[in-house]
Design an enzyme around this catalytic site. Structure first.
Site, PDB file in Angstrom:
ATOM      1  N   THR A 222       0.854  -1.175   0.000  1.00  0.00           N
ATOM      2  CA  THR A 222       0.000   0.000   0.000  1.00  0.00           C
ATOM      3  C   THR A 222       0.882   1.215   0.000  1.00  0.00           C
ATOM      4  O   THR A 222       1.655   1.432   0.914  1.00  0.00           O
ATOM      5  CB  THR A 222      -0.933   0.064   1.224  1.00  0.00           C
ATOM      6  OG1 THR A 222      -1.172   1.442   1.531  1.00  0.00           O
ATOM      7  CG2 THR A 222      -0.309  -0.567   2.443  1.00  0.00           C
ATOM      8  N   ILE A 223       0.788   1.989  -1.052  1.00  0.00           N
ATOM      9  CA  ILE A 223       1.607   3.185  -1.124  1.00  0.00           C
ATOM     10  C   ILE A 223       1.172   4.181  -0.045  1.00  0.00           C
ATOM     11  O   ILE A 223       1.959   4.978   0.439  1.00  0.00           O
ATOM     12  CB  ILE A 223       1.524   3.781  -2.557  1.00  0.00           C
ATOM     13  CG1 ILE A 223       2.736   4.641  -2.855  1.00  0.00           C
ATOM     14  CG2 ILE A 223       0.232   4.513  -2.769  1.00  0.00           C
ATOM     15  CD1 ILE A 223       2.914   4.940  -4.329  1.00  0.00           C
ATOM     16  N   ASP A 224      -0.089   4.082   0.371  1.00  0.00           N
ATOM     17  CA  ASP A 224      -0.621   5.022   1.377  1.00  0.00           C
ATOM     18  C   ASP A 224      -0.108   4.729   2.793  1.00  0.00           C
ATOM     19  O   ASP A 224      -0.377   5.507   3.710  1.00  0.00           O
ATOM     20  CB  ASP A 224      -2.152   4.947   1.425  1.00  0.00           C
ATOM     21  CG  ASP A 224      -2.792   5.430   0.142  1.00  0.00           C
ATOM     22  OD1 ASP A 224      -2.064   5.984  -0.699  1.00  0.00           O
ATOM     23  OD2 ASP A 224      -4.009   5.243  -0.016  1.00  0.00           O
ATOM     24  N   GLY A 268      -3.473   9.061  -0.886  1.00  0.00           N
ATOM     25  CA  GLY A 268      -3.980   8.976   0.477  1.00  0.00           C
ATOM     26  C   GLY A 268      -5.494   8.963   0.447  1.00  0.00           C
ATOM     27  O   GLY A 268      -6.133   9.990   0.594  1.00  0.00           O
ATOM     28  N   GLU A 323      -5.626  12.846  -1.638  1.00  0.00           N
ATOM     29  CA  GLU A 323      -6.781  12.656  -2.528  1.00  0.00           C
ATOM     30  C   GLU A 323      -8.097  12.377  -1.797  1.00  0.00           C
ATOM     31  O   GLU A 323      -9.170  12.707  -2.293  1.00  0.00           O
ATOM     32  CB  GLU A 323      -6.495  11.533  -3.535  1.00  0.00           C
ATOM     33  CG  GLU A 323      -6.215  10.196  -2.866  1.00  0.00           C
ATOM     34  CD  GLU A 323      -5.773   9.107  -3.829  1.00  0.00           C
ATOM     35  OE1 GLU A 323      -6.193   9.149  -4.993  1.00  0.00           O
ATOM     36  OE2 GLU A 323      -5.025   8.221  -3.409  1.00  0.00           O
ATOM     37  N   MET A 380       2.170   9.407 -11.638  1.00  0.00           N
ATOM     38  CA  MET A 380       3.623   9.390 -11.868  1.00  0.00           C
ATOM     39  C   MET A 380       4.358   8.761 -10.696  1.00  0.00           C
ATOM     40  O   MET A 380       5.294   7.984 -10.868  1.00  0.00           O
ATOM     41  CB  MET A 380       4.141  10.819 -12.044  1.00  0.00           C
ATOM     42  CG  MET A 380       3.840  11.411 -13.391  1.00  0.00           C
ATOM     43  SD  MET A 380       4.371  13.117 -13.428  1.00  0.00           S
ATOM     44  CE  MET A 380       6.124  12.910 -13.211  1.00  0.00           C
ATOM     45  N   ILE A 381       3.905   9.101  -9.486  1.00  0.00           N
ATOM     46  CA  ILE A 381       4.584   8.600  -8.275  1.00  0.00           C
ATOM     47  C   ILE A 381       4.432   7.086  -8.163  1.00  0.00           C
ATOM     48  O   ILE A 381       5.377   6.371  -7.861  1.00  0.00           O
ATOM     49  CB  ILE A 381       4.029   9.306  -7.014  1.00  0.00           C
ATOM     50  CG1 ILE A 381       4.401  10.792  -7.034  1.00  0.00           C
ATOM     51  CG2 ILE A 381       4.553   8.634  -5.757  1.00  0.00           C
ATOM     52  CD1 ILE A 381       3.828  11.601  -5.897  1.00  0.00           C
TER      53      ILE A 381
HETATM   54  P1  ATP Z   1      -4.894  -0.768  -3.343  1.00  0.00           P
HETATM   55  O1  ATP Z   1      -6.197  -0.338  -2.774  1.00  0.00           O
HETATM   56  O2  ATP Z   1      -3.723  -0.372  -2.526  1.00  0.00           O
HETATM   57  O3  ATP Z   1      -4.722  -0.413  -4.783  1.00  0.00           O
HETATM   58  P2  ATP Z   1      -6.008  -3.370  -2.974  1.00  0.00           P
HETATM   59  O4  ATP Z   1      -5.405  -4.725  -2.843  1.00  0.00           O
HETATM   60  O5  ATP Z   1      -6.812  -2.903  -1.796  1.00  0.00           O
HETATM   61  O6  ATP Z   1      -4.842  -2.370  -3.339  1.00  0.00           O
HETATM   62  P3  ATP Z   1      -8.370  -3.749  -4.567  1.00  0.00           P
HETATM   63  O7  ATP Z   1      -8.622  -3.395  -5.985  1.00  0.00           O
HETATM   64  O8  ATP Z   1      -9.308  -3.229  -3.545  1.00  0.00           O
HETATM   65  O9  ATP Z   1      -6.887  -3.304  -4.302  1.00  0.00           O
HETATM   66  O10 ATP Z   1      -8.373  -5.338  -4.416  1.00  0.00           O
HETATM   67  C1  ATP Z   1      -7.452  -6.152  -5.137  1.00  0.00           C
HETATM   68  C2  ATP Z   1      -8.048  -7.509  -5.423  1.00  0.00           C
HETATM   69  O11 ATP Z   1      -8.566  -8.097  -4.234  1.00  0.00           O
HETATM   70  C3  ATP Z   1      -9.188  -7.463  -6.423  1.00  0.00           C
HETATM   71  O12 ATP Z   1      -8.952  -8.448  -7.383  1.00  0.00           O
HETATM   72  C4  ATP Z   1     -10.431  -7.737  -5.608  1.00  0.00           C
HETATM   73  O13 ATP Z   1     -11.387  -8.475  -6.327  1.00  0.00           O
HETATM   74  C5  ATP Z   1      -9.913  -8.521  -4.422  1.00  0.00           C
HETATM   75  N1  ATP Z   1     -10.689  -8.232  -3.213  1.00  0.00           N
HETATM   76  C6  ATP Z   1     -10.922  -7.018  -2.665  1.00  0.00           C
HETATM   77  N2  ATP Z   1     -11.676  -7.112  -1.560  1.00  0.00           N
HETATM   78  C7  ATP Z   1     -11.934  -8.430  -1.380  1.00  0.00           C
HETATM   79  C8  ATP Z   1     -12.681  -9.201  -0.417  1.00  0.00           C
HETATM   80  N3  ATP Z   1     -13.295  -8.612   0.611  1.00  0.00           N
HETATM   81  N4  ATP Z   1     -12.721 -10.534  -0.579  1.00  0.00           N
HETATM   82  C9  ATP Z   1     -12.101 -11.136  -1.614  1.00  0.00           C
HETATM   83  N5  ATP Z   1     -11.401 -10.478  -2.546  1.00  0.00           N
HETATM   84  C10 ATP Z   1     -11.304  -9.147  -2.451  1.00  0.00           C
END
Ligand code: ATP
Ligand code: MG
Length: 485
Positions: A222-224, A268, A323, A380-381
């Protein structure tokens, strides 16, 4: 005392019944282990590079405490299993079939983690069946698996993004585990944010339900920097460093105009760590707005009044906005309905653009000359390669993940108080790490920018109450439930 705690069965232990009543102590948060004890000697003991290390293997029962500073009246808190190579491993090298997937948004360091997982598995454990899953979770069931070798990933850490591709949505637990089972994969490395780690937990539960001998290792991204428990996520340092460049440009623009304002939007969504650290590092910022600290535009003590004052005093100013800040203000003024992305995350409205218009309108009505330049460097970041310190951090995270998976554990890996630890999935996804506006760091920021706090006494009381609740020890019954996990 701590040494008498048997990690295998202790959910929580009452150590004393002193002046302060029961003191809960040393709560180990156990991560899941595959059935049967690991039987094979760790091949690392014969590895020439590691044979000189005095105490290379960690003790099975070593733990890392979540809290380092402990008040007399409070419990000492939760412990996690210490990461590192074990004397005995669960898998023999030639039976390991590992796969790696990246999901969610981009973050500096993804390629470094991929590289070090491949090279670590190959060079430390002689594993040579390693596969890349393409384009996130859906790649488990909709694309070919890529074969990864130390040679094929040799210089990918110098590039931004992820060589495997990534996506949102598409998490179909059954289809994913069907494919893991059919292809005989027994180590699954999952790199991604909070959503991804929730997905990893679902995969892990399904694997256990089917009784498969598969380790699931999550590497939180998580970049945040908003993932709970862990000290810092990889890519954060790089992001703060790159944010400086945008702030510098905004400062140059602001200084070069009469009543110039430079406005920079940083990442963020829910947590303003990047904005806060970039502001503290830069010293050119006059106002930093983050999601955790509500603000208002008009009237006494509002943002517009502060901008006016700053321009009168100093002739230019720089504003940094995360953001996720001020979303309530935009939603109210535009009366839009909420929209979501493929993973179900709330789509944010552009606070930078909205602020630019608001500020312009304000000074137009006051007939005051001013120029505002809005810079949005967020994509970009995210896309740059990681810096030196993140590269080292990514390497250590990847190695810790490998040691844990080889030992048969399923977990999310992370630095806890400076030590690598294996954390149960649900612990990192059940809450989010946020900037505490009642903490010293935010006070330092306010004193460095001289901006108003925008907070009423009611806001401050509410923030303190939220902190108090967050610090309350969970109920023992809840603990024993989770600890057994
Ligand atoms: P970021 O928010 O930092 O970009 P993230 O991992 O939170 O990263 P998401 O797009 O929210 O990014 O989720 C990534 C993957 O995880 C997606 O393929 C999504 O389908 C899956 N996913 C998200 N929430 C759940 C959940 N509650 N149960 C199962 N799979 C999930
Ligand atoms: Mg997320």
């Amino acid at each position: 005392n701590a040494s008498s705690v048997s990690l295998a069965d202790a959910a929580y232990v009452k150590i004393s019944e002193g002046d302060f009543g029961y003191v809960l102590d040393d709560v180990p948060h156990l991560i899941d282990h595959l059935p049967d004890a690991p039987t094979y000697p760790n091949p690392l003991q014969d590895h020439p590079a590691y044979s000189t290390v005095k105490q290379y293997f960690v003790n099975e029962d070593d733990t890392v405490p979540q809290k380092v500073v402990v008040q007399k009246s409070s419990r000492r808190g939760v412990h996690f299993r210490r990461a590192g190579p074990r004397q005995r491993v669960y898998f023999e090298s030639d039976e390991v079939k590992a796969c790696i997937v990246t999901c969610g948004g981009l973050c500096p360091g993804l390629n470094t983690v991929i590289r070090e997982l491949v090279c670590g598995l190959a060079h430390m454990y002689n594993v040579n069946k390693i596969y890349g899953i393409q384009n996130g979770y859906k790649g488990f069931y909709s694309s070919n698996y890529l074969s990864l070798t130390p040679k094929s990933v040799d210089d990918i850490h110098k590039r931004g993004g992820t060589v495997l591709g990534t996506s949102r949505g598409g998490h179909d637990t059954k289809k994913i585990v069907d494919n893991i089972q059919d292809r005989g994969i027994n180590q699954v490395y999952i790199i991604g944010g909070d959503g991804t780690q929730k997905g990893a937990y679902e995969i892990f539960k399904e694997i256990r339900k089917r009784g498969l001998k598969v380790s699931v290792a999550g590497v939180p991204k998580t970049i945040d920097n908003d993932i709970a428990i862990i000290d810092k996520s990889f890519g954060f340092d790089t992001a703060v460093e790159e944010a400086q460049r945008a702030i510098d440009s905004a400062h140059v623009e602001a200084c070069s105009a009469e009543n110039g304002i430079g406005l920079v939007k940083l990442m963020g969504r829910y947590s303003g760590f990047i904005a806060m650290y970039a502001t503290l590092a830069s010293r050119d910022v006059d106002c930093c707005l983050i999601p955790e600290s509500p603000f208002y535009m008009d009237g006494e003590g509002g943002l517009l009044q502060y901008i006016e004052k700053r321009l009168k005093d100093n002739k230019h100013m720089v504003i940094v906005v995360a953001e996720g800040a001020g979303q309530d203000l935009i939603a109210k003024s535009l009366s839009t309905s909420e929209q979501q992305d493929a993973s179900g995350n709330k789509l944010l409205l552009d606070i930078g653009l909205w602020l630019t218009h608001k500020i312009k309108d304000h000074f137009k009505s006051k007939k005051m000359e001013m120029t505002i330049k809005y810079i949005d460097p967020t994509y970009m970041i995210r896309a740059i390669p990681s810096n030196a310190s993140d590269n080292v951090y990514c390497t250590l995270l990847a190695h810790s993940a490998i040691h844990g998976a080889m030992a048969g554990y399923s977990f999310t890996v992370g630095n806890v108080n400076g030590r690598h630890a294996y954390i149960p999935f649900y612990r990192v996804t059940s809450t989010r790490n946020k900037v505490k506006i009642t903490d010293r760091m935010w006070a330092r920021l306010l004193s460095s920018t001289n901006q108003p706090s925008f907070l009423s006494q009611k806001d401050i009381d509410e923030a303190k109450e939220t902190d108090r609740m967050a610090n309350k020890p969970p109920l023992p019954s809840g603990l024993s439930h989770h600890a057994a996990n």
